[in-house]
Design a protein around this motif. Structure first.
Motif, PDB file in Angstrom:
ATOM      1  N   GLU A  80     -15.586 -15.116  15.674  1.00 43.36           N
ATOM      2  CA  GLU A  80     -15.849 -14.955  14.242  1.00 43.36           C
ATOM      3  C   GLU A  80     -17.281 -15.367  13.938  1.00 43.36           C
ATOM      4  N   THR A  81     -17.933 -14.591  13.073  1.00 41.23           N
ATOM      5  CA  THR A  81     -19.251 -14.924  12.549  1.00 41.23           C
ATOM      6  C   THR A  81     -19.158 -14.838  11.019  1.00 41.23           C
ATOM      7  N   ASP A  82     -20.278 -15.032  10.338  1.00 38.24           N
ATOM      8  CA  ASP A  82     -20.296 -14.868   8.890  1.00 38.24           C
ATOM      9  C   ASP A  82     -20.057 -13.413   8.499  1.00 38.24           C
ATOM     10  N   HIS A  83     -20.235 -12.498   9.451  1.00 34.23           N
ATOM     11  CA  HIS A  83     -20.212 -11.075   9.125  1.00 34.23           C
ATOM     12  C   HIS A  83     -18.940 -10.353   9.542  1.00 34.23           C
ATOM     13  N   PHE A  84     -18.205 -10.891  10.516  1.00 36.99           N
ATOM     14  CA  PHE A  84     -16.953 -10.254  10.924  1.00 36.99           C
ATOM     15  C   PHE A  84     -16.097 -11.248  11.709  1.00 36.99           C
ATOM     16  N   SER A  85     -14.801 -10.944  11.776  1.00 37.25           N
ATOM     17  CA  SER A  85     -13.891 -11.682  12.640  1.00 37.25           C
ATOM     18  C   SER A  85     -13.182 -10.678  13.541  1.00 37.25           C
ATOM     19  N   MET A  86     -12.769 -11.134  14.717  1.00 34.11           N
ATOM     20  CA  MET A  86     -12.133 -10.242  15.684  1.00 34.11           C
ATOM     21  C   MET A  86     -11.024 -11.004  16.396  1.00 34.11           C
ATOM     22  N   GLY A  87      -9.863 -10.362  16.510  1.00 38.58           N
ATOM     23  CA  GLY A  87      -8.739 -10.998  17.180  1.00 38.58           C
ATOM     24  C   GLY A  87      -7.647  -9.995  17.486  1.00 38.58           C
ATOM     25  N   VAL A  88      -6.519 -10.501  17.945  1.00 41.24           N
ATOM     26  CA  VAL A  88      -5.376  -9.670  18.323  1.00 41.24           C
ATOM     27  C   VAL A  88      -4.136 -10.196  17.611  1.00 41.24           C
ATOM     28  N   PHE A  89      -3.383  -9.297  16.987  1.00 45.30           N
ATOM     29  CA  PHE A  89      -2.093  -9.625  16.401  1.00 45.30           C
ATOM     30  C   PHE A  89      -0.989  -9.128  17.326  1.00 45.30           C
ATOM     31  N   LEU A  90       0.009  -9.980  17.553  1.00 43.85           N
ATOM     32  CA  LEU A  90       1.182  -9.601  18.341  1.00 43.85           C
ATOM     33  C   LEU A  90       2.409  -9.658  17.440  1.00 43.85           C
ATOM     34  N   LEU A  91       3.137  -8.553  17.367  1.00 44.03           N
ATOM     35  CA  LEU A  91       4.325  -8.465  16.527  1.00 44.03           C
ATOM     36  C   LEU A  91       5.568  -8.382  17.405  1.00 44.03           C
ATOM     37  N   LYS A  92       6.575  -9.187  17.075  1.00 44.40           N
ATOM     38  CA  LYS A  92       7.847  -9.081  17.778  1.00 44.40           C
ATOM     39  C   LYS A  92       8.560  -7.810  17.343  1.00 44.40           C
ATOM     40  N   SER A  93       9.539  -7.427  18.096  1.00 44.86           N
ATOM     41  CA  SER A  93      10.302  -6.215  17.782  1.00 44.86           C
ATOM     42  C   SER A  93      10.883  -6.304  16.376  1.00 44.86           C
ATOM     43  N   GLY A  94      10.594  -5.303  15.558  1.00 43.11           N
ATOM     44  CA  GLY A  94      11.097  -5.271  14.199  1.00 43.11           C
ATOM     45  C   GLY A  94      10.285  -6.068  13.197  1.00 43.11           C
ATOM     46  N   ALA A  95       9.295  -6.833  13.652  1.00 45.08           N
ATOM     47  CA  ALA A  95       8.490  -7.649  12.741  1.00 45.08           C
ATOM     48  C   ALA A  95       7.513  -6.775  11.972  1.00 45.08           C
ATOM     49  N   TYR A  96       7.038  -7.287  10.860  1.00 46.31           N
ATOM     50  CA  TYR A  96       6.055  -6.542  10.091  1.00 46.31           C
ATOM     51  C   TYR A  96       5.098  -7.495   9.389  1.00 46.31           C
ATOM     52  N   ILE A  97       3.874  -7.017   9.167  1.00 48.07           N
ATOM     53  CA  ILE A  97       2.899  -7.715   8.338  1.00 48.07           C
ATOM     54  C   ILE A  97       3.002  -7.093   6.955  1.00 48.07           C
ATOM     55  N   PRO A  98       3.382  -7.865   5.934  1.00 51.33           N
ATOM     56  CA  PRO A  98       3.658  -7.283   4.620  1.00 51.33           C
ATOM     57  C   PRO A  98       2.439  -6.592   4.012  1.00 51.33           C
ATOM     58  N   LEU A  99       2.700  -5.776   3.017  1.00 46.67           N
ATOM     59  CA  LEU A  99       1.645  -5.085   2.289  1.00 46.67           C
ATOM     60  C   LEU A  99       0.679  -6.117   1.705  1.00 46.67           C
ATOM     61  N   HIS A 100      -0.590  -5.985   2.056  1.00 44.93           N
ATOM     62  CA  HIS A 100      -1.601  -6.959   1.646  1.00 44.93           C
ATOM     63  C   HIS A 100      -2.939  -6.260   1.481  1.00 44.93           C
ATOM     64  N   LEU A 168      -5.414  -1.514   1.098  1.00 43.04           N
ATOM     65  CA  LEU A 168      -4.126  -2.201   1.143  1.00 43.04           C
ATOM     66  C   LEU A 168      -3.276  -1.541   2.216  1.00 43.04           C
ATOM     67  N   HIS A 169      -2.714  -2.317   3.112  1.00 38.79           N
ATOM     68  CA  HIS A 169      -1.842  -1.696   4.107  1.00 38.79           C
ATOM     69  C   HIS A 169      -0.763  -2.652   4.611  1.00 38.79           C
ATOM     70  N   GLN A 170       0.255  -2.037   5.185  1.00 36.28           N
ATOM     71  CA  GLN A 170       1.378  -2.750   5.783  1.00 36.28           C
ATOM     72  C   GLN A 170       1.575  -2.238   7.193  1.00 36.28           C
ATOM     73  N   ILE A 171       1.942  -3.127   8.116  1.00 33.22           N
ATOM     74  CA  ILE A 171       2.071  -2.777   9.527  1.00 33.22           C
ATOM     75  C   ILE A 171       3.433  -3.241  10.022  1.00 33.22           C
ATOM     76  N   GLN A 172       4.198  -2.319  10.592  1.00 29.54           N
ATOM     77  CA  GLN A 172       5.550  -2.629  11.070  1.00 29.54           C
ATOM     78  C   GLN A 172       5.690  -2.232  12.536  1.00 29.54           C
ATOM     79  N   ALA A 173       6.192  -3.144  13.359  1.00 29.35           N
ATOM     80  CA  ALA A 173       6.460  -2.837  14.765  1.00 29.35           C
ATOM     81  C   ALA A 173       7.692  -1.941  14.861  1.00 29.35           C
ATOM     82  N   LEU A 174       7.595  -0.881  15.684  1.00 30.73           N
ATOM     83  CA  LEU A 174       8.689   0.066  15.868  1.00 30.73           C
ATOM     84  C   LEU A 174       9.138   0.063  17.328  1.00 30.73           C
ATOM     85  N   ASP A 175      10.430   0.091  17.554  1.00 32.48           N
ATOM     86  CA  ASP A 175      10.989   0.303  18.897  1.00 32.48           C
ATOM     87  C   ASP A 175      10.559  -0.751  19.909  1.00 32.48           C
ATOM     88  N   GLY A 176      10.318  -1.979  19.471  1.00 34.09           N
ATOM     89  CA  GLY A 176       9.957  -3.033  20.407  1.00 34.09           C
ATOM     90  C   GLY A 176       8.713  -3.777  19.976  1.00 34.09           C
TER      91      GLY A 176
END
Length: 246
Positions: A80-100, A168-176
């Motif tokens: 992470e810097t003042d200008h951007f951040s970078m990382g990896v999200f791992l979602l379990k089967s069926g998990a979702y990141i809510p609309l934000h 604005l977006h939402q992300i949902q893990a499908l099929d695993g």
């Protein structure tokens, strides 16, 4: 030779760090340079894979069942810097990141393994003709447009958002289980007006059930700001991939 992750981070810095312009430079030149750098970043993100980050794709059995004590989503911080951040999200089967939302921010998301559904919305600045009903509810409401809803996998190109489009977006893990690499520019910072807000889609005055939202692209919907959903929280794991130096 630099790792692909290192090259992505350097290109992200070139893309999102404000350029040093002379007095004769124009907004048009700045816009053109940004588009060129963003295109290069998009190309590099299109190439990245789980192997580049030394990630072993997880199975439903290896990731375990979501429980009251295990976070449905975990985050691996890369840099992470003042200008951007970078990382990896791992979602379990069926998990979702809510609309934000991502106030005033750009973003690039690339699926590394698994499959996710990403639903993207645009805020509408004013109520156009043919807008849906006005909900008789109190609270913060946002008339928005469901711009797209589609499935993404490792072979898909990156999902890109800007301050004006797909913000604005939402992300949902499908099929695993699934994982995706994520760049946000600039990073979230509540002190500078870049805090994360959560929303639910309203339908005839009722909140849609998670994981929502459903409907064809182009549909106008009301979004209501809500607290962070109780069934969503994010844990942390060490990043196993090549180091990044900036």
């Amino acid at each position: 030779m630099s790792s692909l992750v290192q090259r992505i981070a350097r290109q992200a810095l070139l893309t999102f760090r404000p350029p040093q312009w002379s007095s004769s430079s124009t907004a048009e030149e700045a816009g053109r340079l940004f588009q060129e750098n963003q295109s290069l970043l998009h190309s590099l993100m299109s190439e990245v894979s789980a192997q580049d980050l030394r990630l072993t794709p997880r199975t439903a059995a290896s990731s375990g069942r979501p429980s009251a004590f295990a976070p449905p989503v975990t985050y691996m911080h890369i840099c992470e810097t003042d200008h951007f951040s970078m990382g990896v999200f791992l979602l379990k089967s069926g998990a979702y990141i809510p609309l934000h939302d991502h106030p005033g921010m750009h973003g690039v998301l690339k699926v590394l393994y698994g499959k996710v559904r990403i639903s993207c919305f645009d805020r509408l600045s004013e109520e156009p003709p043919g807008a849906p009903y006005t909900p008789p509810l109190s609270g913060l409401l946002r008339l928005s447009l469901l711009r797209s809803s589609g499935e993404y996998g490792p072979q898909s190109g990156p999902c890109v958002l800007s301050p004006e489009q797909d913000n604005l977006h939402q992300i949902q893990a499908l099929d695993g289980p699934s994982a995706f690499m994520d760049i946000l520019a600039p990073p979230y910072d509540p002190d500078h007006g870049r805090d994360c807000h959560y929303y639910t889609v309203l339908s005839e005055g009722q909140a849609a059930e998670p994981p929502g939202p459903q409907g064809p692209p182009g549909q106008q919907v009301w979004l209501q700001e809500v607290p962070q959903p109780a069934d969503f929280w994010c844990g942390a794991e060490p990043y196993p991939g090549p180091p990044v130096f900036l």
